[in-house]
Design a protein around this motif. Sequence first.
Motif, mmCIF file in Angstrom:
data_model
loop_
_atom_site.group_PDB
_atom_site.id
_atom_site.type_symbol
_atom_site.label_atom_id
_atom_site.label_comp_id
_atom_site.label_asym_id
_atom_site.label_seq_id
_atom_site.Cartn_x
_atom_site.Cartn_y
_atom_site.Cartn_z
ATOM 1 N N ASP A 32 61.542 69.193 86.589
ATOM 2 C CA ASP A 32 62.751 68.535 86.082
ATOM 3 C C ASP A 32 62.700 68.300 84.564
ATOM 4 N N SER A 33 61.726 68.895 83.870
ATOM 5 C CA SER A 33 61.670 68.747 82.417
ATOM 6 C C SER A 33 61.924 70.104 81.766
ATOM 7 N N ILE A 34 62.578 70.063 80.609
ATOM 8 C CA ILE A 34 62.907 71.312 79.929
ATOM 9 C C ILE A 34 61.656 71.850 79.232
ATOM 10 N N SER A 35 61.408 73.127 79.410
ATOM 11 C CA SER A 35 60.201 73.735 78.859
ATOM 12 C C SER A 35 60.311 73.868 77.345
ATOM 13 N N ILE A 36 59.162 74.033 76.708
ATOM 14 C CA ILE A 36 59.128 74.236 75.255
ATOM 15 C C ILE A 36 59.901 75.495 74.875
ATOM 16 N N GLU A 37 59.752 76.552 75.670
ATOM 17 C CA GLU A 37 60.441 77.813 75.389
ATOM 18 C C GLU A 37 61.960 77.622 75.405
ATOM 19 N N SER A 38 62.459 76.859 76.382
ATOM 20 C CA SER A 38 63.906 76.613 76.462
ATOM 21 C C SER A 38 64.376 75.777 75.279
ATOM 22 N N GLN A 39 63.584 74.787 74.887
ATOM 23 C CA GLN A 39 63.936 73.972 73.722
ATOM 24 C C GLN A 39 64.077 74.853 72.477
ATOM 25 N N ILE A 40 63.125 75.763 72.303
ATOM 26 C CA ILE A 40 63.141 76.643 71.123
ATOM 27 C C ILE A 40 64.373 77.553 71.151
ATOM 28 N N ASP A 41 64.753 78.034 72.337
ATOM 29 C CA ASP A 41 65.948 78.887 72.454
ATOM 30 C C ASP A 41 67.204 78.139 72.018
ATOM 31 N N PHE A 42 67.342 76.867 72.442
ATOM 32 C CA PHE A 42 68.492 76.055 72.032
ATOM 33 C C PHE A 42 68.528 75.908 70.514
ATOM 34 N N CYS A 43 67.351 75.649 69.927
ATOM 35 C CA CYS A 43 67.273 75.438 68.475
ATOM 36 C C CYS A 43 67.568 76.734 67.704
ATOM 37 N N LYS A 44 67.127 77.859 68.242
ATOM 38 C CA LYS A 44 67.424 79.153 67.604
ATOM 39 C C LYS A 44 68.924 79.400 67.561
ATOM 40 N N TYR A 45 69.617 79.027 68.638
ATOM 41 C CA TYR A 45 71.072 79.199 68.679
ATOM 42 C C TYR A 45 71.724 78.363 67.581
ATOM 43 N N GLU A 46 71.188 77.143 67.352
ATOM 44 C CA GLU A 46 71.717 76.269 66.308
ATOM 45 C C GLU A 46 71.541 76.906 64.933
ATOM 46 N N LEU A 47 70.464 77.655 64.750
ATOM 47 C CA LEU A 47 70.178 78.303 63.467
ATOM 48 C C LEU A 47 70.896 79.639 63.311
ATOM 49 N N ARG A 48 71.587 80.060 64.385
ATOM 50 C CA ARG A 48 72.365 81.316 64.360
ATOM 51 C C ARG A 48 71.497 82.510 63.960
ATOM 52 N N GLY A 49 70.251 82.515 64.462
ATOM 53 C CA GLY A 49 69.387 83.677 64.230
ATOM 54 C C GLY A 49 68.715 83.705 62.883
ATOM 55 N N GLY A 50 68.844 82.641 62.080
ATOM 56 C CA GLY A 50 68.210 82.615 60.766
ATOM 57 C C GLY A 50 66.693 82.545 60.867
ATOM 58 N N SER A 51 66.002 82.878 59.771
ATOM 59 C CA SER A 51 64.544 82.835 59.771
ATOM 60 C C SER A 51 64.071 81.376 59.891
ATOM 61 N N HIS A 52 62.941 81.194 60.515
ATOM 62 C CA HIS A 52 62.453 79.837 60.764
ATOM 63 C C HIS A 52 60.966 79.874 61.118
ATOM 64 N N LYS A 53 60.359 78.691 61.166
ATOM 65 C CA LYS A 53 58.979 78.540 61.619
ATOM 66 C C LYS A 53 58.973 77.534 62.759
ATOM 67 N N VAL A 54 58.131 77.773 63.767
ATOM 68 C CA VAL A 54 58.105 76.920 64.954
ATOM 69 C C VAL A 54 56.821 76.094 64.991
ATOM 70 N N PHE A 55 56.981 74.790 65.266
ATOM 71 C CA PHE A 55 55.856 73.897 65.540
ATOM 72 C C PHE A 55 56.058 73.346 66.949
ATOM 73 N N LYS A 56 55.047 73.425 67.798
ATOM 74 C CA LYS A 56 55.232 72.949 69.176
ATOM 75 C C LYS A 56 53.984 72.227 69.670
ATOM 76 N N ASP A 57 54.208 71.073 70.319
ATOM 77 C CA ASP A 57 53.135 70.273 70.904
ATOM 78 C C ASP A 57 53.335 70.199 72.410
ATOM 79 N N LYS A 58 52.408 70.741 73.176
ATOM 80 C CA LYS A 58 52.493 70.691 74.628
ATOM 81 C C LYS A 58 51.447 69.723 75.162
ATOM 82 N N GLY A 59 51.888 68.811 76.046
ATOM 83 C CA GLY A 59 50.970 67.838 76.631
ATOM 84 C C GLY A 59 50.806 66.582 75.803
ATOM 85 N N TYR A 60 51.773 66.297 74.900
ATOM 86 C CA TYR A 60 51.684 65.114 74.049
ATOM 87 C C TYR A 60 52.902 64.219 74.252
ATOM 88 N N SER A 61 52.655 62.912 74.344
ATOM 89 C CA SER A 61 53.730 61.940 74.516
ATOM 90 C C SER A 61 54.466 61.721 73.201
#
Length: 502
Positions: free
Chosen positions: A19-48
């Motif tokens: 029932d939680s959104i995965s990191i990959e899905s979160q990144i996809d939503f954010c990419k859509y917001e950037l309209r495909g522009g160049s970017h860098k990704v920072f991701k923390d898995k397993g952290y509150s």
Amino acid sequence: MNISRMDVIYARQSVDRKDSISIESQIDFCKYELRGGSHKVFKDKGYSGKNTDRPEFQKLLVEIKKGTVKRVVVYKLDRISRSILDFANMMELFQQYDVEFVSSTEKFDTSTPMGRAMLNICIVFAQLERETIQKRVTDAYYSRCTKGFHMSGQAPYGYRLEPTVVEGIRTKMMVAEPEAAEQIRLMFEMYAEPETSFGDITRYFEEQNIRVYDKSLARGYLSQLLRNPVYAQADLELYEFFKSQGAAIINDPADFAGTNGCYLYQGRDVKEDKDKSLKDQILVIAPHEPIVSSDVWLRCRKKLMNNTAFQGGRKAQNTWLAGKVKCGNCGYALKVTHNPAGYEYLRCNKRADNGGCKGCGTIRKNEFEQFVFTAMCEKLREFKLLRGGEEKVNPKLTALQVELAQVENEIEKLLDTLTGANATLLAYANSKIEALDTNRQALTKQIAELSVETVSPKQIELLSGYLDDWENVCFDDKRKVVDGLISQIRATNDYVQIEWKI
């Protein structure tokens, strides 16, 4: 020089659940917001999100402070923080470095006062949600307590854990280990005798080579074990005792039939020392069988309630060397004892516990304190001569001191785990402590060498002032002086080894 600024996506997931959104899905939503522009990704898995102690998030903050970040995009506000204070500090940092903040699903614009106000309102609700989750976890814990579930952790000595089902829910129950259970009975039966002391029991176990988790029985551990009602037969006599002490008893008196054991959990409102008071602690019938009769357990408990002589502490609080001076043979702390003539001596705590060490011999407390005082004066004089020059600051020394504190803290934690440890954990902890101690000695030596160049004249002057007026210095200040100069003292009546900090 112009620094090119980049868009950044930050994603966080504390627990991987359906029932939680995965990191990959979160990144996809954010990419859509950037309209495909160049970017860098920072991701923390397993952290509150309750704090900012997350490795990738810390890297992101470093980039922001370098001025390389133009915009931070997240799937949702609570992915970046669930703390009002942390979020407020982040917004201040973003504004300082002209960084835009975008929540792809909540559409916030931090460039306007209304946008910032809305963000603060949302973070309030994010924190409320986190606190609500914490309360649900706490409620679930106490709900399971009242049903007699085993609440995690290893079984107490004398038992092992086996899977079982309680009210249709899988949990674990304790099953007695025959040999260890016999040792438990022996401890209780011996202590139930009016004239038997902790020392009598630990010495007997040492003489008979009876081991608890493959190590000598210590008085502090014995004191805690004898207080634990998990071993006791849950009958009406036990019920009446806990009721008279103000404990919260979950089961009806009729359930105390003497066939089961019990669990004692710390209640929500317990404010007093749980070893000294049973008020508001939670007593519940457990599925396991008892090892000790209620009569024997209660005789021990009542004797413990009247026993004010043994406090279970290991540090000699009536000497300013407390916590610093160790037995030169076994490494256990030395404690102050008195003989009938009124003389005070330093004795090995392990020898006093169970006779498991030959001891440090005869060390008179007053003479030993005078010896250490003289050594401190001499060391400080040598230090002044070696140092010379003006005040210097050495960042390497600070780093080594921090590392030494961490190593000493690790050693303390590992020493705590040895009480009640199984053979595998005991072997691991001992090897780890040995490696940490080697590291500690190397760090102490490095610090001593560097300190000659880095301790300030003000510190030297302060320590010298204390030593010059030692007779009038209060006990706590003497402790501070020793802590500032000495890492550890190992002593017997034949030799003294001082590890200096300078």
